[in-house]
Design an enzyme around this catalytic site. Structure first.
Site, PDB file in Angstrom:
ATOM      1  N   LYS A  58      18.064 -15.171   5.743  1.00 31.78           N
ATOM      2  CA  LYS A  58      19.209 -14.883   7.215  1.00 31.78           C
ATOM      3  C   LYS A  58      20.245 -15.052   7.319  1.00 31.78           C
ATOM      4  O   LYS A  58      20.876 -14.631   7.753  1.00 31.78           O
ATOM      5  CB  LYS A  58      18.157 -16.162   7.794  1.00 31.78           C
ATOM      6  CG  LYS A  58      16.615 -15.703   8.148  1.00 31.78           C
ATOM      7  CD  LYS A  58      15.536 -17.218   9.112  1.00 31.78           C
ATOM      8  CE  LYS A  58      14.570 -16.589   8.664  1.00 31.78           C
ATOM      9  NZ  LYS A  58      13.216 -17.827   9.144  1.00 31.78           N
ATOM     10  N   GLN A 102      13.134 -23.836  11.616  1.00 37.17           N
ATOM     11  CA  GLN A 102      12.486 -23.658   9.568  1.00 37.17           C
ATOM     12  C   GLN A 102      10.192 -23.420   9.894  1.00 37.17           C
ATOM     13  O   GLN A 102      10.475 -25.008   9.936  1.00 37.17           O
ATOM     14  CB  GLN A 102      12.902 -23.296   8.789  1.00 37.17           C
ATOM     15  CG  GLN A 102      12.997 -22.103   7.911  1.00 37.17           C
ATOM     16  CD  GLN A 102      12.642 -21.297   7.683  1.00 37.17           C
ATOM     17  OE1 GLN A 102      14.052 -20.172   8.451  1.00 37.17           O
ATOM     18  NE2 GLN A 102      11.148 -20.134   7.328  1.00 37.17           N
ATOM     19  N   ASP A 125      12.819 -17.159  17.909  1.00 30.52           N
ATOM     20  CA  ASP A 125      11.302 -17.043  17.196  1.00 30.52           C
ATOM     21  C   ASP A 125      10.434 -15.934  17.996  1.00 30.52           C
ATOM     22  O   ASP A 125       9.347 -16.105  17.520  1.00 30.52           O
ATOM     23  CB  ASP A 125      10.889 -18.162  17.155  1.00 30.52           C
ATOM     24  CG  ASP A 125      11.122 -18.193  14.696  1.00 30.52           C
ATOM     25  OD1 ASP A 125      11.507 -16.632  14.530  1.00 30.52           O
ATOM     26  OD2 ASP A 125      11.250 -19.009  14.824  1.00 30.52           O
TER      27      ASP A 125
END
Ligand code: NAP
Length: 288
Positions: A58, A102, A125
């Site tokens: 990322k 995460q 997300d």
């Protein structure tokens, strides 16, 4: 059977790396139109090896796109309050357009509470209650990245969705449920299977499109799939340093009209969609 727009059935290996390259060029053009440097914050707890790899990917792409990138890494014993405090700082930081936490998180932290602390306008997300609700109601919002990548792969190959029978195997909030909703919103008929579903092979044999997101190497075998079906393999299974999908690619590739490989299929699209969501989050926030 699945047809492209010309009514033909073709066998093809869907190349996620190629599409990602093309989509990134388009995103770079869109970014040129923004007045500020876009920003992505990644919050990690602990030092999970797979998470470290995903975060590096990322960071690499974010920096390549010229994004401001911030990685907050907390020790395993961080408290829920400390994490919430950090997320609220990021929610209020104008340099940050998108925030992700995460996964996985250690068991003493409530992942749902943590996830829902993120402002829905920065939830790149797409996992907050607000964005999940918007997806169900087919209203513009931020959608989880892997399901968005799957839709882009299907659209790129002009695989018709309306009126098709789709079977999704796996019902996680990250993959299975959102892809099922995206497909329903596109007028597909969707059966969502999971570990308690009986006779899955009987269900998959009727599917025009099968999306498998289970996390078990070669779970989907040739005897479960009808000729010319489309198989989208989301699984990432590591064994002796090699990656395997959830579909038995070698034995499926001659049966399917389209199939995604692992690696090189869905995976490359996921990181692109995250970067695209950061841009989208910025535009949504600007409208507010
Ligand atoms: P997850 O949260 O572990 O969910 C797995 C799902 O599979 C659950 O719904 C589970 O059912 C179902 N399942 C387990 N065993 C089954 C069986 N024998 N028959 C039918 N269903 C079964 O996993 P996830 O986050 O969705 O990820 C799935 C896979 O995709 C993993 O390999 C992950 O690494 C990969 N992944 C890849 C990407 C990418 O970018 N390519 C992104 C995300 C995830 P229950 O709900 O009943 O337990």
């Amino acid at each position: 059977m699945c047809y492209n727009k010309d009514g033909e059935v073709k066998m093809a290996i869907i190349d996620g790396k190629e599409l990602r390259k093309k989509k990134l060029e388009e995103l770079k053009e869109r970014i040129k139109g923004t007045k500020k440097q876009l920003g992505l914050a990644v919050v990690q707890v602990g030092h999970d090896e797979a998470s470290n790899v995903y975060i590096k990917q990322k960071e690499k792409l974010a920096l390549e796109l010229g994004y401001y990138f911030i990685h907050k890494n907390f020790e395993e014993n961080v408290t829920q309050e400390e994490l919430i405090k950090e997320l609220n700082i990021l929610n209020n930081d104008d340099k940050v357009d998108g925030i992700i936490v995460q996964m996985p998180l250690p068991h003493h932290l409530d992942a749902s509470v943590i996830q829902n602390t993120i402002s829905p306008l920065k939830d790149v997300d797409g996992l907050t209650y607000v964005n999940a609700g918007k997806l169900i109601q087919n209203v513009d919002g931020l959608v989880p990245c892997t399901p968005k990548g799957i839709i882009d792969l299907l659209d790129e190959h002009e695989i018709a969705l309306e009126g098709t029978n789709v079977v999704v195997i796996g019902r996680s909030i990250l993959v299975g449920k959102p892809i099922a909703n995206l497909l329903v919103n596109r007028n597909a008929t969707v059966v969502l299977c999971h570990s308690k579903t009986k006779n899955i092979a009987e269900i998959t044999k009727n599917a025009d499109i099968i999306i498998v997101a289970v996390g078990k190497k070669h779970y989907l075998t040739a005897d479960m799939v009808k000729k010319d079906a489309v198989v989208i393999d989301v699984g990432i299974n590591r064994e002796n340093g090699k990656l395997y999908g959830d579909a038995d690619f070698d034995n499926l590739k001659d049966i399917c009209s389209y199939i995604t490989p692992v690696p090189g299929g869905v995976g490359p699209m996921t990181v692109y969609e995250l970067m695209n969501n950061v841009h989208l989050a910025y535009t949504l926030r600007k409208k507010k």
